[in-house]
Write an enzyme that holds these catalytic residues in place. Structure first.
Site, short mmCIF file in Angstrom:
data_model
loop_
_atom_site.label_atom_id
_atom_site.label_comp_id
_atom_site.label_asym_id
_atom_site.label_seq_id
_atom_site.Cartn_x
_atom_site.Cartn_y
_atom_site.Cartn_z
N SER A 42 -47.18 -91.51 14.40
CA SER A 42 -45.72 -91.67 13.38
C SER A 42 -45.64 -90.20 12.91
O SER A 42 -46.74 -89.52 12.72
CB SER A 42 -45.72 -92.59 12.34
OG SER A 42 -44.93 -92.32 11.38
N TYR A 60 -50.58 -96.57 5.15
CA TYR A 60 -49.89 -96.43 6.62
C TYR A 60 -50.27 -94.99 7.10
O TYR A 60 -50.53 -94.71 8.17
CB TYR A 60 -48.52 -96.99 6.62
CG TYR A 60 -47.68 -96.64 8.02
CD1 TYR A 60 -47.76 -97.51 9.14
CD2 TYR A 60 -46.92 -95.55 8.21
CE1 TYR A 60 -47.46 -97.45 10.42
CE2 TYR A 60 -46.26 -95.45 9.34
CZ TYR A 60 -46.53 -96.38 10.53
OH TYR A 60 -46.02 -96.02 11.75
#
Length: 283
Positions: A141, A154
Site C-alpha cells: 500500500s 495497517y
C-alpha cells in the site's frame, strides 16, 4: 491445462477477486484462496461473466494458520505440477488513532498482513527454487511508504512487509525468483468500509480522539476512490513480465502523496496533513 499457475490469497473481494479474474483472462490457471469459501459467490459470478470459470479453482485457506500452509502448497503442486505466481493479497485494516489501539489488535493486524504474507511466501519458496523461476507479488500500500493517520497498525504492517520483501528480493533474484511490491493508493475495494476492523477503544466516545476522528471521517468521505480494476491489471502485467521492478506505485493519489512527502520539509508536510484531515489540537 494452461502452463502458468497462479495462487492468489484473499480472493473473495477487492483486489484479490479482480486479480483472479484478470489472471484467468490472461491465460493463467488460478487457485483462488479465501478464508471462507461461502463468500465465493461474487467471484463465481464475475468469472462466469468473463467466460473463465474453468480456469479458477476456489480453495479454502486462512493465511494465519501457519502450520497448514506448506501442506496446502504441496497439494496445489500435486494437482497442478508447479506454482508460477503467488499474489499475497489477503489483508485487512485496523482503524483508530494509535493511542486507542490495543496491543492485541496491533498483533492481529500483523498476523494477517505481515506474518501471513511471510508464511505463504516461505511455503512456495522451495517450489520456486526447484523451478528456478517464479513471481511473488506482495500487495502492499502507499501506507507502506509513509505513515497514515488513524491506520497506524495497517501502515506498520505494510512497512514491515516492504522491508522484508526488499531484503528477500536481493536474496532470491539470482535464483530466478522475482519479488515485487504493489503499492496502491485509495481504491474502492471495501477495505476501509465493510472490511475494516475498528479498534474497540477507538469507537468509544470516551476516547480522547473521538471528536477528531469524527471530523477526519467526514473529510475522508470526500476523497474519491478509483476503480480497483487498475490494480488487478497491474498485477497481471507484473506476472507476465519476466523482469519486473521491485516496486509499482499504482494510482495518481499514491504518486502525489509520496511526492509531497519527499519534496516538502517534514514540518510543512505534517501541517498540511493535519489541516486537511481536521485533526488539529482541538478535542
Amino acid at each position: 491445462m494452461p502452463e502458468n499457475i497462479a495462487l492468489v490469497t484473499g480472493s473473495s473481494s477487492g483486489f484479490g477477486l479482480l486479480t483472479c479474474v484478470e489472471l484467468a483472462k490472461a491465460g493463467f490457471h488460478v487457485i483462488a484462496s479465501m478464508r471462507n469459501v461461502g463468500r465465493r459467490e461474487q467471484l463465481d459470478r464475475m468469472a462466469e461473466n468473463a467466460g473463465v470459470t474453468g480456469f479458477i479453482d476456489v480453495r479454502a485457506l486462512d493465511v494465519t494458520r501457519f502450520d497448514l500452509l506448506p501442506g496446502f502448497v504441496q497439494t496445489m503442486v500435486q494437482d497442478y505440477g508447479r506454482i508460477d505466481v503467488l499474489v499475497n493479497n489477503a489483508g485487512f485494516a485496523v482503524g483508530g488513532f494509535a493511542e486507542d489501539i490495543r496491543l492485541e489488535e496491533l498483533r492481529l493486524q500483523f498476523e494477517t498482513n505481515f506474518f501471513g504474507a511471510v508464511a505463504m511466501t516461505k511455503a512456495v519458496m522451495p517450489i520456486m527454487r526447484h523451478q528456478r523461476s517464479g513471481h511473488i507479488v506482495q500487495v502492499s500500500s502507499i501506507s507502506g511508504l509513509h505513515g497514515a493517520v488513524s491506520i497506524s497498525s495497517y501502515s506498520a504492517s505494510k512497512h514491515a512487509l516492504e522491508g522484508w520483501s526488499e531484503s528477500l528480493r536481493m536474496e532470491v533474484n539470482a535464483l530466478g525468483i522475482k519479488v515485487v511490491l504493489v503499492e496502491p493508493g485509495a481504491y474502492d475495494t471495501g477495505i476501509w468500509t465493510r472490511g475494516a476492523v475498528m479498534g474497540k477503544d477507538a469507537v468509544k466516545d470516551t476516547s480522547p480522539n473521538f471528536q477528531r476522528s469524527l471530523r477526519m471521517r467526514e473529510q475522508l468521505k470526500k476523497i474519491p476512490k478509483a476503480d480497483p480494476l487498475a490494480v488487478a491489471r497491474a498485477i497481471v502485467a507484473i506476472a507476465q513480465n519476466p523482469n519486473p521492478k521491485l516496486r509499482y506505485l499504482v494510482g495518481r493519489d499514491a504518486k502525489i502523496q509520496l511526492a509531497l512527502k519527499r519534496i516538502l520539509p517534514w514540518k510543512v508536510y505534517e501541517r498540511l496533513i493535519a489541516n486537511f484531515l481536521k485533526i488539529d489540537g482541538k478535542a
